[in-house]
Design a protein around this motif. Structure first.
Motif, PDB file in Angstrom:
ATOM      1  N   ALA A  14       0.834  -1.208   0.000  1.00 34.91           N
ATOM      2  CA  ALA A  14       0.000   0.000   0.000  1.00 34.91           C
ATOM      3  C   ALA A  14       0.868   1.258   0.000  1.00 34.91           C
ATOM      4  CB  ALA A  14      -0.935   0.001   1.201  1.00 34.91           C
ATOM      5  N   ILE A  15       1.961   1.222   0.735  1.00 36.16           N
ATOM      6  CA  ILE A  15       2.872   2.368   0.788  1.00 36.16           C
ATOM      7  C   ILE A  15       3.480   2.608  -0.596  1.00 36.16           C
ATOM      8  CG2 ILE A  15       5.079   3.181   1.719  1.00 36.16           C
ATOM      9  CD1 ILE A  15       4.317   1.609   4.313  1.00 36.16           C
ATOM     10  N   VAL A  16       3.968   1.548  -1.202  1.00 34.85           N
ATOM     11  CA  VAL A  16       4.619   1.663  -2.509  1.00 34.85           C
ATOM     12  C   VAL A  16       3.610   2.071  -3.573  1.00 34.85           C
ATOM     13  CG1 VAL A  16       5.890   0.402  -4.286  1.00 34.85           C
ATOM     14  CG2 VAL A  16       6.465   0.067  -1.887  1.00 34.85           C
ATOM     15  N   ASP A  17       2.411   1.524  -3.513  1.00 34.19           N
ATOM     16  CA  ASP A  17       1.376   1.912  -4.477  1.00 34.19           C
ATOM     17  C   ASP A  17       1.038   3.398  -4.343  1.00 34.19           C
ATOM     18  OD1 ASP A  17       1.248  -0.621  -5.546  1.00 34.19           O
ATOM     19  OD2 ASP A  17      -0.576  -1.195  -4.447  1.00 34.19           O
ATOM     20  N   GLY A  18       0.909   3.884  -3.120  1.00 33.50           N
ATOM     21  CA  GLY A  18       0.634   5.305  -2.903  1.00 33.50           C
ATOM     22  C   GLY A  18       1.749   6.185  -3.424  1.00 33.50           C
ATOM     23  N   ALA A  62      19.509   9.071  -0.071  1.00 33.93           N
ATOM     24  CA  ALA A  62      20.205   9.934   0.889  1.00 33.93           C
ATOM     25  C   ALA A  62      19.675   9.767   2.307  1.00 33.93           C
ATOM     26  CB  ALA A  62      20.082  11.393   0.457  1.00 33.93           C
ATOM     27  N   LEU A  63      18.523   9.130   2.443  1.00 36.64           N
ATOM     28  CA  LEU A  63      17.930   8.930   3.769  1.00 36.64           C
ATOM     29  C   LEU A  63      18.450   7.637   4.396  1.00 36.64           C
ATOM     30  CD1 LEU A  63      14.215   9.882   2.967  1.00 36.64           C
ATOM     31  CD2 LEU A  63      15.840  11.209   4.330  1.00 36.64           C
ATOM     32  N   PRO A  64      18.436   7.562   5.729  1.00 41.40           N
ATOM     33  CA  PRO A  64      18.884   6.328   6.383  1.00 41.40           C
ATOM     34  C   PRO A  64      17.892   5.180   6.170  1.00 41.40           C
ATOM     35  CG  PRO A  64      18.078   7.902   8.011  1.00 41.40           C
ATOM     36  CD  PRO A  64      18.053   8.605   6.678  1.00 41.40           C
ATOM     37  N   ASP A  65      18.371   3.969   6.423  1.00 36.55           N
ATOM     38  CA  ASP A  65      17.502   2.795   6.299  1.00 36.55           C
ATOM     39  C   ASP A  65      16.311   2.950   7.238  1.00 36.55           C
ATOM     40  OD1 ASP A  65      18.897   1.504   4.350  1.00 36.55           O
ATOM     41  OD2 ASP A  65      20.187   0.419   5.747  1.00 36.55           O
ATOM     42  N   PRO A  66      15.187   2.480   6.798  1.00 33.74           N
ATOM     43  CA  PRO A  66      14.858   1.539   5.728  1.00 33.74           C
ATOM     44  C   PRO A  66      14.528   2.199   4.384  1.00 33.74           C
ATOM     45  CG  PRO A  66      12.931   1.834   7.063  1.00 33.74           C
ATOM     46  CD  PRO A  66      14.008   2.707   7.667  1.00 33.74           C
ATOM     47  N   ALA A  67      14.993   3.431   4.153  1.00 31.53           N
ATOM     48  CA  ALA A  67      14.695   4.129   2.900  1.00 31.53           C
ATOM     49  C   ALA A  67      15.228   3.368   1.696  1.00 31.53           C
ATOM     50  CB  ALA A  67      15.256   5.541   2.935  1.00 31.53           C
ATOM     51  N   GLY A  68      16.365   2.701   1.848  1.00 34.72           N
ATOM     52  CA  GLY A  68      16.916   1.914   0.744  1.00 34.72           C
ATOM     53  C   GLY A  68      15.987   0.793   0.316  1.00 34.72           C
ATOM     54  N   ASP A  69      15.367   0.153   1.291  1.00 35.88           N
ATOM     55  CA  ASP A  69      14.396  -0.905   0.967  1.00 35.88           C
ATOM     56  C   ASP A  69      13.184  -0.337   0.244  1.00 35.88           C
ATOM     57  OD1 ASP A  69      16.011  -2.793   2.194  1.00 35.88           O
ATOM     58  OD2 ASP A  69      14.963  -2.649   4.115  1.00 35.88           O
ATOM     59  N   LEU A  70      12.720   0.836   0.686  1.00 30.48           N
ATOM     60  CA  LEU A  70      11.586   1.468   0.025  1.00 30.48           C
ATOM     61  C   LEU A  70      11.953   1.861  -1.407  1.00 30.48           C
ATOM     62  CD1 LEU A  70       8.682   2.467   0.130  1.00 30.48           C
ATOM     63  CD2 LEU A  70       9.531   4.603   1.141  1.00 30.48           C
ATOM     64  N   ALA A  71      13.180   2.335  -1.596  1.00 34.64           N
ATOM     65  CA  ALA A  71      13.643   2.687  -2.946  1.00 34.64           C
ATOM     66  C   ALA A  71      13.592   1.465  -3.859  1.00 34.64           C
ATOM     67  CB  ALA A  71      15.054   3.266  -2.889  1.00 34.64           C
ATOM     68  N   GLN A  72      14.072   0.330  -3.372  1.00 34.68           N
ATOM     69  CA  GLN A  72      14.045  -0.887  -4.191  1.00 34.68           C
ATOM     70  C   GLN A  72      12.610  -1.335  -4.463  1.00 34.68           C
ATOM     71  OE1 GLN A  72      16.702  -2.537  -5.793  1.00 34.68           O
ATOM     72  NE2 GLN A  72      14.859  -3.295  -6.803  1.00 34.68           N
ATOM     73  N   ASP A  73      11.757  -1.253  -3.452  1.00 30.91           N
ATOM     74  CA  ASP A  73      10.353  -1.611  -3.649  1.00 30.91           C
ATOM     75  C   ASP A  73       9.693  -0.690  -4.681  1.00 30.91           C
ATOM     76  OD1 ASP A  73      10.614  -3.634  -1.784  1.00 30.91           O
ATOM     77  OD2 ASP A  73       9.612  -2.530  -0.165  1.00 30.91           O
ATOM     78  N   LEU A  74      10.074   0.585  -4.659  1.00 31.86           N
ATOM     79  CA  LEU A  74       9.528   1.531  -5.628  1.00 31.86           C
ATOM     80  C   LEU A  74       9.970   1.167  -7.045  1.00 31.86           C
ATOM     81  CD1 LEU A  74       8.008   4.072  -6.448  1.00 31.86           C
ATOM     82  CD2 LEU A  74      10.079   5.384  -5.864  1.00 31.86           C
ATOM     83  N   VAL A  75      11.247   0.868  -7.222  1.00 33.71           N
ATOM     84  CA  VAL A  75      11.750   0.476  -8.551  1.00 33.71           C
ATOM     85  C   VAL A  75      11.010  -0.774  -9.022  1.00 33.71           C
ATOM     86  CG1 VAL A  75      13.763  -0.371  -9.831  1.00 33.71           C
ATOM     87  CG2 VAL A  75      13.991   1.584  -8.287  1.00 33.71           C
ATOM     88  N   ASP A  76      10.844  -1.749  -8.144  1.00 30.22           N
ATOM     89  CA  ASP A  76      10.118  -2.970  -8.512  1.00 30.22           C
ATOM     90  C   ASP A  76       8.691  -2.637  -8.959  1.00 30.22           C
ATOM     91  OD1 ASP A  76      12.395  -4.379  -7.787  1.00 30.22           O
ATOM     92  OD2 ASP A  76      11.569  -5.066  -5.864  1.00 30.22           O
ATOM     93  N   ALA A  77       8.036  -1.734  -8.237  1.00 26.40           N
ATOM     94  CA  ALA A  77       6.662  -1.351  -8.586  1.00 26.40           C
ATOM     95  C   ALA A  77       6.618  -0.628  -9.929  1.00 26.40           C
ATOM     96  CB  ALA A  77       6.067  -0.466  -7.497  1.00 26.40           C
ATOM     97  N   VAL A  78       7.581   0.246 -10.173  1.00 25.04           N
ATOM     98  CA  VAL A  78       7.631   0.963 -11.446  1.00 25.04           C
ATOM     99  C   VAL A  78       7.731  -0.034 -12.594  1.00 25.04           C
ATOM    100  CG1 VAL A  78       9.087   2.481 -12.869  1.00 25.04           C
ATOM    101  CG2 VAL A  78       8.523   3.127 -10.515  1.00 25.04           C
ATOM    102  N   PHE A  79       8.593  -1.029 -12.443  1.00 25.31           N
ATOM    103  CA  PHE A  79       8.757  -2.000 -13.523  1.00 25.31           C
ATOM    104  C   PHE A  79       7.555  -2.939 -13.653  1.00 25.31           C
ATOM    105  CE2 PHE A  79      12.993  -0.348 -13.585  1.00 25.31           C
ATOM    106  CZ  PHE A  79      13.278  -0.366 -14.942  1.00 25.31           C
ATOM    107  N   ASP A 167       9.058   9.541   6.547  1.00 26.92           N
ATOM    108  CA  ASP A 167       7.617   9.520   6.803  1.00 26.92           C
ATOM    109  C   ASP A 167       6.835  10.186   5.678  1.00 26.92           C
ATOM    110  OD1 ASP A 167       8.022   8.156   9.150  1.00 26.92           O
ATOM    111  OD2 ASP A 167       7.890   9.943  10.426  1.00 26.92           O
ATOM    112  N   ASP A 168       7.416  11.200   5.055  1.00 26.66           N
ATOM    113  CA  ASP A 168       6.759  11.854   3.924  1.00 26.66           C
ATOM    114  C   ASP A 168       6.643  10.898   2.740  1.00 26.66           C
ATOM    115  OD1 ASP A 168       6.374  14.475   5.089  1.00 26.66           O
ATOM    116  OD2 ASP A 168       8.550  14.710   4.919  1.00 26.66           O
ATOM    117  N   PHE A 169       7.663  10.093   2.517  1.00 27.26           N
ATOM    118  CA  PHE A 169       7.608   9.108   1.446  1.00 27.26           C
ATOM    119  C   PHE A 169       6.581   8.021   1.765  1.00 27.26           C
ATOM    120  CE2 PHE A 169      11.487  11.126   0.161  1.00 27.26           C
ATOM    121  CZ  PHE A 169      11.491  10.988  -1.214  1.00 27.26           C
ATOM    122  N   VAL A 170       6.552   7.588   3.001  1.00 26.87           N
ATOM    123  CA  VAL A 170       5.588   6.562   3.410  1.00 26.87           C
ATOM    124  C   VAL A 170       4.152   7.065   3.204  1.00 26.87           C
ATOM    125  CG1 VAL A 170       4.684   5.298   5.414  1.00 26.87           C
ATOM    126  CG2 VAL A 170       7.153   5.380   4.992  1.00 26.87           C
TER     127      VAL A 170
END
Length: 187
Positions: A14-18, A62-79, A167-170
């Protein structure tokens, strides 16, 4: 399908979809197409979405973890969305993997070009405007200063996201500026 009932649910879906919807909405604002002449085509929309995802990923990295995981989830969702779009456009199952490789190459190539252009601060916005002219406008902008205006937009978007925290990204609260407008641009 029945097998979907037994799959493990992704708690971040839901976070990644948003987040994907927020980025897609930012890339679809009419000003890019109407005022700046970004082609309102599959390619033009791909390039604007890629640009907005690039800016968001740059901040997430540039944000601390778990931002890296969210970045990867976002790339996966984009593809995943690219894959679905190809299928909706009628690309056959056999051709989809080849097209996805092409899209991945374009996506990462554009990100690399934008990052390199941003890494040349002594040259101002010229390298970024050149990269945007090449990618968004296929080196043929219909509005003469559109690449320069878009370079300013990218810089403003990056600056705006500097204040965005994890939190803004979430919450998919991404403070993208409005598309640049040009006085006297065709409406």
């Amino acid at each position: 399908m029945i097998l979907g009932l037994f799959r493990r649910r992704d708690p971040n879906a839901a976070i990644v979809d948003g987040l994907y919807i927020a980025l897609s909405d930012a890339a679809r604002r009419p000003g890019f197409y109407v005022d700046l002449g970004v082609p309102d085509t599959v390619e033009g929309r791909f390039d604007l979405l890629t640009l907005h995802v690039f800016v968001a990923l740059r901040r997430l990295k540039a944000l601390p973890d778990p931002a890296g995981d969210l970045a990867q989830d976002l790339v996966d969702a984009v593809f995943r969305h690219f894959d679905m779009a190809l299928r909706e456009l009628g690309v056959g199952d056999i051709s989809v993997p080849k097209r996805m490789k092409t899209l991945a190459s374009a996506f990462y190539g554009r990100g690399k070009a934008y990052e390199q252009a941003l890494g040349q601060p002594s040259d101002g916005d010229a390298p970024l405007a050149e990269a945007l002219a090449r990618n968004l406008f296929a080196n043929r902008p219909t509005v003469a200063d559109a690449p320069v205006l878009m370079a300013g937009y990218v810089r403003a978007a990056i600056a705006g996201l500097e204040s965005a925290g994890f939190d803004d990204f979430v919450a998919a609260r991404l403070p993208f500026p409005p598309p640049p407008s040009r006085q006297g641009a065709p409406a």
